[in-house]
Design an enzyme around this catalytic site. Structure first.
Site, PDB file in Angstrom:
ATOM      1  N   LEU A 105       0.838  -1.195   0.000  1.00  0.00           N
ATOM      2  CA  LEU A 105       0.000   0.000   0.000  1.00  0.00           C
ATOM      3  C   LEU A 105       0.876   1.249   0.000  1.00  0.00           C
ATOM      4  CD1 LEU A 105      -2.649  -1.271   2.576  1.00  0.00           C
ATOM      5  CD2 LEU A 105      -3.033  -0.888   0.136  1.00  0.00           C
TER       6      LEU A 105
ATOM      7  N   TYR B 270       1.960   2.570   8.073  1.00  0.00           N
ATOM      8  CA  TYR B 270       1.484   2.534   6.693  1.00  0.00           C
ATOM      9  C   TYR B 270       2.137   1.360   5.974  1.00  0.00           C
ATOM     10  CZ  TYR B 270       5.591   5.611   5.671  1.00  0.00           C
ATOM     11  OH  TYR B 270       6.848   6.174   5.558  1.00  0.00           O
ATOM     12  N   CYS B 271       1.423   0.822   4.997  1.00  0.00           N
ATOM     13  CA  CYS B 271       1.847  -0.372   4.268  1.00  0.00           C
ATOM     14  C   CYS B 271       2.254  -1.492   5.228  1.00  0.00           C
ATOM     15  CB  CYS B 271       2.991  -0.045   3.308  1.00  0.00           C
ATOM     16  SG  CYS B 271       3.283  -1.323   2.048  1.00  0.00           S
ATOM     17  N   PRO B 272       1.353  -1.894   6.137  1.00  0.00           N
ATOM     18  CA  PRO B 272       1.714  -2.918   7.129  1.00  0.00           C
ATOM     19  C   PRO B 272       1.866  -4.298   6.495  1.00  0.00           C
ATOM     20  CG  PRO B 272      -0.628  -2.440   7.244  1.00  0.00           C
ATOM     21  CD  PRO B 272      -0.042  -1.458   6.264  1.00  0.00           C
TER      22      PRO B 272
ATOM     23  N   LYS C  15       8.220   1.139  13.527  1.00  0.00           N
ATOM     24  CA  LYS C  15       8.641   0.672  12.203  1.00  0.00           C
ATOM     25  C   LYS C  15       9.527   1.689  11.494  1.00  0.00           C
ATOM     26  CE  LYS C  15       6.496  -0.639   7.756  1.00  0.00           C
ATOM     27  NZ  LYS C  15       5.208  -0.957   7.108  1.00  0.00           N
TER      28      LYS C  15
END
EC number: 2.3.1.204
Length: 283
Positions: free
Chosen positions: A97, A151-153, A164
Site C-alpha cells: 500500500l 502505513y503499508c503494514p 517501524k
C-alpha cells in the site's frame, strides 16, 4: 529465519547505484522508472547464467501507491492533497500500500535469479537478515513482524521497540524475484506517517470499503536515526549495503543495461506509464 546467505548463494553480484540519477536512458528517473528497471532485472534473471543484482534508489517527495489504493472512493482528492504538499503519486506494480519516499529514504532492490525452488517467505526473510547483517554493529534489536498502525503494514515490517522504520515488498517476473525494501534512514518518521494518514483520511473519508486500509498511527513509525539516536546518512547506508555484498562475493560488476535489457525496459516503462495514466491526470 532464513539467512540471506542461504538464499543468495552466488559468488558474483551485479551492483547498480541509481540513487543519484536524474535520467535513465532518456527517461526521467522517477519511482515509475525504478519499478520498470526492477522488472527488467527480474525478467533477465531467468537464465542459468544470471547473477543476482542489488540496486539502490532514492526519489524525492514521492508517495508510492499500491494497486488497492487506486480503488479508494475519493482517490482523486487524496492525490490532489499529495500534489498540494508537493508530493508526486506513483502506482507501483508490486504488492503493498501507500509508502512515503523522500531524500532520507533509501530503497534497496535485491533481484534474485531462478527462484522456482525458493519460497516467497524465504525471499522476504533473506532481505530481513541482510538488513540485520549490515546494521549488526549498531543494533541487535531489529525485529520483523506486522506493526499495526503503520502505513503499508505487513508480516515483514522492520522495527525497533515496536516502531517501524522499513517495509518490504516482492514482485516475481517469470523465474526472477525483485525484493524491494524502503529504509527510513533519516528525517522524521512521524511526519511521513502523518502525510499518509492525511491521504487516507481524504481518499476514504471514513467510508466502509471491501479492502481494509490501514488506520495510520504516526506514533508507531520513526526513522532509523531517530530510533538509534545517532545521525545516519543515506550515503553511509549505501556504503554498508555495498560492504555487505562484498563480504560474500568474489566479484562485483557494475554493467549498465545491455541492448536487450533496454528493449525490455522500453516496454516495461510504457506499461508503467499506462498503469499511472489515471493518477497522472489527478495531479
Amino acid at each position: 529465519m532464513k539467512n540471506w546467505r542461504d538464499v543468495v548463494a552466488h559468488r558474483q553480484f551485479r551492483y547498480l547505484d541509481h540513487s543519484e540519477k536524474n535520467y535513465f536512458h532518456g527517461k526521467p528517473y522517477t519511482a515509475l522508472t525504478s519499478f520498470a528497471v526492477d522488472d527488467v532485472l527480474a525478467l533477465f534473471a531467468r537464465s542459468g547464467e544470471a547473477i543476482p543484482a542489488l540496486r539502490l534508489w532514492v526519489h524525492p517527495d514521492t508517495v508510492v501507491l499500491g494497486i488497492p489504493d487506486t480503488r479508494l472512493p475519493y482517490l482523486a482528492e487524496g492525490v490532489e492533497l499529495l500534489a498540494d504538499r508537493d508530493y508526486q503519486a506513483v502506482v507501483r506494480n508490486s504488492g503493498g500500500l501507500a509508502v512515503a519516499l523522500d531524500a532520507g529514504v533509501l530503497n534497496i532492490s535485491l533481484v534474485l535469479p531462478d527462484v522456482r525452488g525458493v519460497s516467497i517467505h524465504d525471499c522476504y526473510e533473506a532481505m530481513v537478515s541482510f538488513v540485520q547483517y549490515i546494521l549488526w554493529d549498531l543494533t541487535d534489536a531489529i525485529e520483523a513482524y506486522e506493526i499495526v498502525g503503520s502505513y503499508c503494514p505487513g508480516d515483514y515490517d522492520l522495527s525497533i521497540g515496536g516502531r517501524k522504520f522499513a517495509g518490504i515488498s516482492q514482485r516475481r517476473v517469470r523465474d526472477g524475484a525483485a525484493i524491494q525494501i524502503y529504509l527510513d534512514v533519516k528525517g522524521k518518521g512521524r511526519e511521513r506517517a502523518r502525510l499518509i494518514q492525511d491521504f487516507y483520511d481524504v481518499a476514504r473519508k471514513g467510508e466502509e470499503t471491501k479492502f481494509a486500509y490501514p488506520d495510520v498511527d504516526p506514533d508507531v513509525m520513526a526513522s532509523l536515526s531517530e530510533l538509534l539516536g545517532i545521525e545516519l546518512t543515506v550515503d553511509g547506508m549505501k556504503a554498508r549495503v555495498l560492504q555487505g555484498i562484498q563480504d560474500v562475493s568474489e566479484r562485483i560488476v557494475t554493467d549498465d543495461f545491455s541492448d536487450d535489457e533496454l528493449v525490455q525496459f522500453a516496454k516495461r516503462y510504457e506499461q508503467m506509464v499506462k498503469r499511472n495514466k489515471e493518477v497522472d491526470r489527478m495531479q
